[in-house]
Design a protein around this motif. Structure first.
Motif, PDB file in Angstrom:
ATOM      1  N   UNK A 114     -13.593   8.170  10.670  1.00  0.00           N
ATOM      2  CA  UNK A 114     -13.334   7.799   9.342  1.00  0.00           C
ATOM      3  C   UNK A 114     -12.088   6.947   9.083  1.00  0.00           C
ATOM      4  N   UNK A 115     -11.042   7.331  10.041  1.00  0.00           N
ATOM      5  CA  UNK A 115      -9.759   6.860  10.247  1.00  0.00           C
ATOM      6  C   UNK A 115      -9.708   5.405  10.389  1.00  0.00           C
ATOM      7  N   UNK A 116     -10.117   4.552   9.412  1.00  0.00           N
ATOM      8  CA  UNK A 116     -10.164   2.976   9.852  1.00  0.00           C
ATOM      9  C   UNK A 116      -9.448   2.107   8.735  1.00  0.00           C
ATOM     10  N   UNK A 117      -8.759   2.776   7.775  1.00  0.00           N
ATOM     11  CA  UNK A 117      -7.795   2.200   6.672  1.00  0.00           C
ATOM     12  C   UNK A 117      -6.944   1.058   7.258  1.00  0.00           C
ATOM     13  N   UNK A 118      -6.893  -0.054   6.910  1.00  0.00           N
ATOM     14  CA  UNK A 118      -6.034  -0.944   7.463  1.00  0.00           C
ATOM     15  C   UNK A 118      -6.373  -1.577   8.529  1.00  0.00           C
TER      16      UNK A 118
ATOM     17  N   UNK B 234       5.840  -9.600  -1.160  1.00  0.00           N
ATOM     18  CA  UNK B 234       4.968  -8.858  -1.834  1.00  0.00           C
ATOM     19  C   UNK B 234       4.069  -9.513  -2.908  1.00  0.00           C
ATOM     20  N   UNK B 235       2.990  -9.555  -3.022  1.00  0.00           N
ATOM     21  CA  UNK B 235       2.308 -10.223  -4.080  1.00  0.00           C
ATOM     22  C   UNK B 235       1.738  -9.308  -5.324  1.00  0.00           C
ATOM     23  N   UNK B 236       1.739  -7.947  -4.914  1.00  0.00           N
ATOM     24  CA  UNK B 236       1.104  -7.111  -5.880  1.00  0.00           C
ATOM     25  C   UNK B 236       1.725  -5.528  -5.252  1.00  0.00           C
ATOM     26  N   UNK B 237       1.501  -4.573  -6.394  1.00  0.00           N
ATOM     27  CA  UNK B 237       1.903  -3.206  -5.889  1.00  0.00           C
ATOM     28  C   UNK B 237       0.510  -2.485  -6.380  1.00  0.00           C
ATOM     29  N   UNK B 238       0.402  -1.655  -5.305  1.00  0.00           N
ATOM     30  CA  UNK B 238      -0.976  -0.767  -5.538  1.00  0.00           C
ATOM     31  C   UNK B 238      -0.416   0.435  -5.424  1.00  0.00           C
ATOM     32  N   UNK B 239      -1.088   1.599  -6.341  1.00  0.00           N
ATOM     33  CA  UNK B 239      -0.902   2.774  -6.292  1.00  0.00           C
ATOM     34  C   UNK B 239      -2.133   3.425  -5.624  1.00  0.00           C
ATOM     35  N   UNK B 240      -2.153   3.738  -4.279  1.00  0.00           N
ATOM     36  CA  UNK B 240      -3.011   4.206  -3.403  1.00  0.00           C
ATOM     37  C   UNK B 240      -2.823   5.202  -2.318  1.00  0.00           C
ATOM     38  N   UNK B 241      -3.944   5.887  -2.022  1.00  0.00           N
ATOM     39  CA  UNK B 241      -3.962   6.854  -0.664  1.00  0.00           C
ATOM     40  C   UNK B 241      -4.995   6.543  -0.148  1.00  0.00           C
ATOM     41  N   UNK B 242      -5.481   7.464   0.676  1.00  0.00           N
ATOM     42  CA  UNK B 242      -6.577   7.292   1.747  1.00  0.00           C
ATOM     43  C   UNK B 242      -7.930   7.535   0.885  1.00  0.00           C
TER      44      UNK B 242
ATOM     45  N   UNK C 210       0.757  -0.993   0.078  1.00  0.00           N
ATOM     46  CA  UNK C 210      -0.070   0.106  -0.012  1.00  0.00           C
ATOM     47  C   UNK C 210       0.843   1.230   0.008  1.00  0.00           C
ATOM     48  N   UNK C 211       0.890   1.923  -1.099  1.00  0.00           N
ATOM     49  CA  UNK C 211       1.875   3.123  -1.238  1.00  0.00           C
ATOM     50  C   UNK C 211       1.382   4.079  -0.320  1.00  0.00           C
ATOM     51  N   UNK C 212       0.170   4.212   0.383  1.00  0.00           N
ATOM     52  CA  UNK C 212      -0.318   5.164   1.494  1.00  0.00           C
ATOM     53  C   UNK C 212       0.185   4.793   2.826  1.00  0.00           C
ATOM     54  N   UNK C 213       0.621   3.642   2.918  1.00  0.00           N
ATOM     55  CA  UNK C 213       1.344   3.305   4.225  1.00  0.00           C
ATOM     56  C   UNK C 213       0.063   2.684   5.164  1.00  0.00           C
ATOM     57  N   UNK C 214      -1.034   2.664   4.920  1.00  0.00           N
ATOM     58  CA  UNK C 214      -1.873   2.314   5.941  1.00  0.00           C
ATOM     59  C   UNK C 214      -2.492   1.032   6.032  1.00  0.00           C
ATOM     60  N   UNK C 215      -2.446   0.290   4.911  1.00  0.00           N
ATOM     61  CA  UNK C 215      -2.984  -1.121   5.080  1.00  0.00           C
ATOM     62  C   UNK C 215      -1.698  -1.997   4.381  1.00  0.00           C
ATOM     63  N   UNK C 216      -2.368  -3.282   3.870  1.00  0.00           N
ATOM     64  CA  UNK C 216      -1.296  -4.191   3.207  1.00  0.00           C
ATOM     65  C   UNK C 216       0.122  -4.514   4.065  1.00  0.00           C
ATOM     66  N   UNK C 217       1.128  -4.851   3.283  1.00  0.00           N
ATOM     67  CA  UNK C 217       2.425  -5.009   3.633  1.00  0.00           C
ATOM     68  C   UNK C 217       2.900  -3.911   4.775  1.00  0.00           C
TER      69      UNK C 217
ATOM     70  N   UNK D  75      -6.668  12.612   3.378  1.00  0.00           N
ATOM     71  CA  UNK D  75      -7.974  13.450   3.500  1.00  0.00           C
ATOM     72  C   UNK D  75      -9.176  12.515   3.253  1.00  0.00           C
ATOM     73  N   UNK D  76      -8.975  11.182   3.122  1.00  0.00           N
ATOM     74  CA  UNK D  76     -10.154  10.184   3.090  1.00  0.00           C
ATOM     75  C   UNK D  76     -10.056   9.282   4.209  1.00  0.00           C
ATOM     76  N   UNK D  77     -10.166   7.913   4.185  1.00  0.00           N
ATOM     77  CA  UNK D  77     -10.200   7.092   4.912  1.00  0.00           C
ATOM     78  C   UNK D  77      -8.822   6.878   5.593  1.00  0.00           C
ATOM     79  N   UNK D  78      -8.368   7.459   6.649  1.00  0.00           N
ATOM     80  CA  UNK D  78      -6.870   7.634   7.053  1.00  0.00           C
ATOM     81  C   UNK D  78      -6.253   6.444   7.758  1.00  0.00           C
ATOM     82  N   UNK D  79      -5.217   6.125   8.341  1.00  0.00           N
ATOM     83  CA  UNK D  79      -4.966   4.977   8.944  1.00  0.00           C
ATOM     84  C   UNK D  79      -5.075   5.069  10.173  1.00  0.00           C
ATOM     85  N   UNK D  80      -5.278   3.796  10.952  1.00  0.00           N
ATOM     86  CA  UNK D  80      -5.009   3.686  12.411  1.00  0.00           C
ATOM     87  C   UNK D  80      -3.608   3.947  12.816  1.00  0.00           C
ATOM     88  N   UNK D  81      -3.433   4.156  14.163  1.00  0.00           N
ATOM     89  CA  UNK D  81      -2.435   4.611  14.844  1.00  0.00           C
ATOM     90  C   UNK D  81      -1.722   3.266  15.333  1.00  0.00           C
TER      91      UNK D  81
END
Length: 267
Positions: free
Chosen positions: A204-208, A37-45, A12-19, A252-258
């Motif tokens: 809203x910050x529940x990404x990952x 790593x099984x896949x690269x994703x271009x993503x953000x929140x 996850x290029x946004x750092x909030x989910x995945x690897x 500015x979307x679904x942000x990551x957990x801490x």
């Protein structure tokens, strides 16, 4: 020796989910993390804009390299992306007698689909029988069973047992997509059902969250915890990470957990 857990999942290029979420979780709980790593994703929140799968040969080579040198004590399987990757992982793990936590990642928090519908059959037949624990949310469990999402705890338990009947040793039915002021997760095992409850937090910050929970369970298993103890600790860890999520202000979307809420604070 430090316990080592391996995550096999997408980046996850946004750092909030995945690897990225998995490795943060392992570290936060005192476990060394290795990754395939099984896949690269271009993503953000806000969205996933491109997904590019790793080749089956590359996935198999990463798994072989890790097992050739590292003393892996538990596995977490996340986003695999498609049938070829699923079959490759299943073949590479054949003969590895280790705890496996399977997070059947199908849809991103943004709503973007991460597993094509045609790969569901491979997930059912190749990976569910390898799982010490599978951790579906309500829509994922319904997809795996080709039915409607559970609406009551009785239906959640029935679906958990149905997934056990498909090969998984135990099932954690996650209630995050449910309603009401209390969120209920149900650990369905051969010997019974354990309910884990928590107040439903408004953020809203529940990404990952799914990645983080499954990685935290795998960390506990790598440390030698019994399954129910690993699930309880992971559940408590995730609640703390969600409660502290708004302090991060990432995206500015679904942000990551801490993930490091017990280590450092912001805000």
């Amino acid at each position: 020796m430090v316990p080592i857990a391996l995550t096999i999942a997408g980046s996850d290029s946004g750092g909030g989910a995945g690897i990225q979420a998995d490795l943060k979780t392992f570290s936060a709980l005192g476990v060394y993390g290795a990754s395939v790593i099984t896949a690269l994703t271009a993503q953000n929140t806000r969205a996933v804009t491109l997904v590019e799968a790793a080749s089956p040969a590359m996935i198999a080579a990463q798994i072989a390299a890790v097992f050739d040198d590292l003393n892996i004590r538990a596995l977490k399987l996340g986003m695999l992306g498609g049938s070829e990757a699923i079959e490759t992982v299943a073949q590479a793990l054949a003969g590895q007698h280790l705890p496996v936590v399977l997070d059947p990642v199908m849809v991103a928090k943004s709503g973007d689909r991460l597993l094509p519908p045609e790969a569901l059959q491979s997930l059912r037949h190749a990976l569910l029988p390898l799982a010490t624990l599978v951790t579906p949310n309500l829509p994922e469990a319904a997809d795996l069973l080709d039915t409607s999402p559970a609406r009551t705890e009785a239906e959640m338990i029935a679906q958990g047992h149905a997934l056990r009947g498909m090969g998984a040793q135990a099932v954690l039915m996650k209630g995050g997509h449910g309603t009401g002021s209390t969120c209920v997760d149900l650990l369905v095992e051969e010997g019974g059902v354990t309910a884990l409850t928590a107040p439903r937090l408004t953020t809203v910050n529940t990404h990952g969250t799914g990645c983080t929970l499954s990685a935290a369970i795998a960390a506990g298993l790598a440390q030698g915890l019994a399954l129910d103890d690993a699930v309880r600790r992971a559940h408590a860890y995730l609640q703390g990470a969600i409660a502290a999520a708004d302090s991060l202000g990432v995206g500015s979307g679904h942000g990551p957990v801490h993930h490091f809420h017990k280590v450092w604070a912001h805000g």
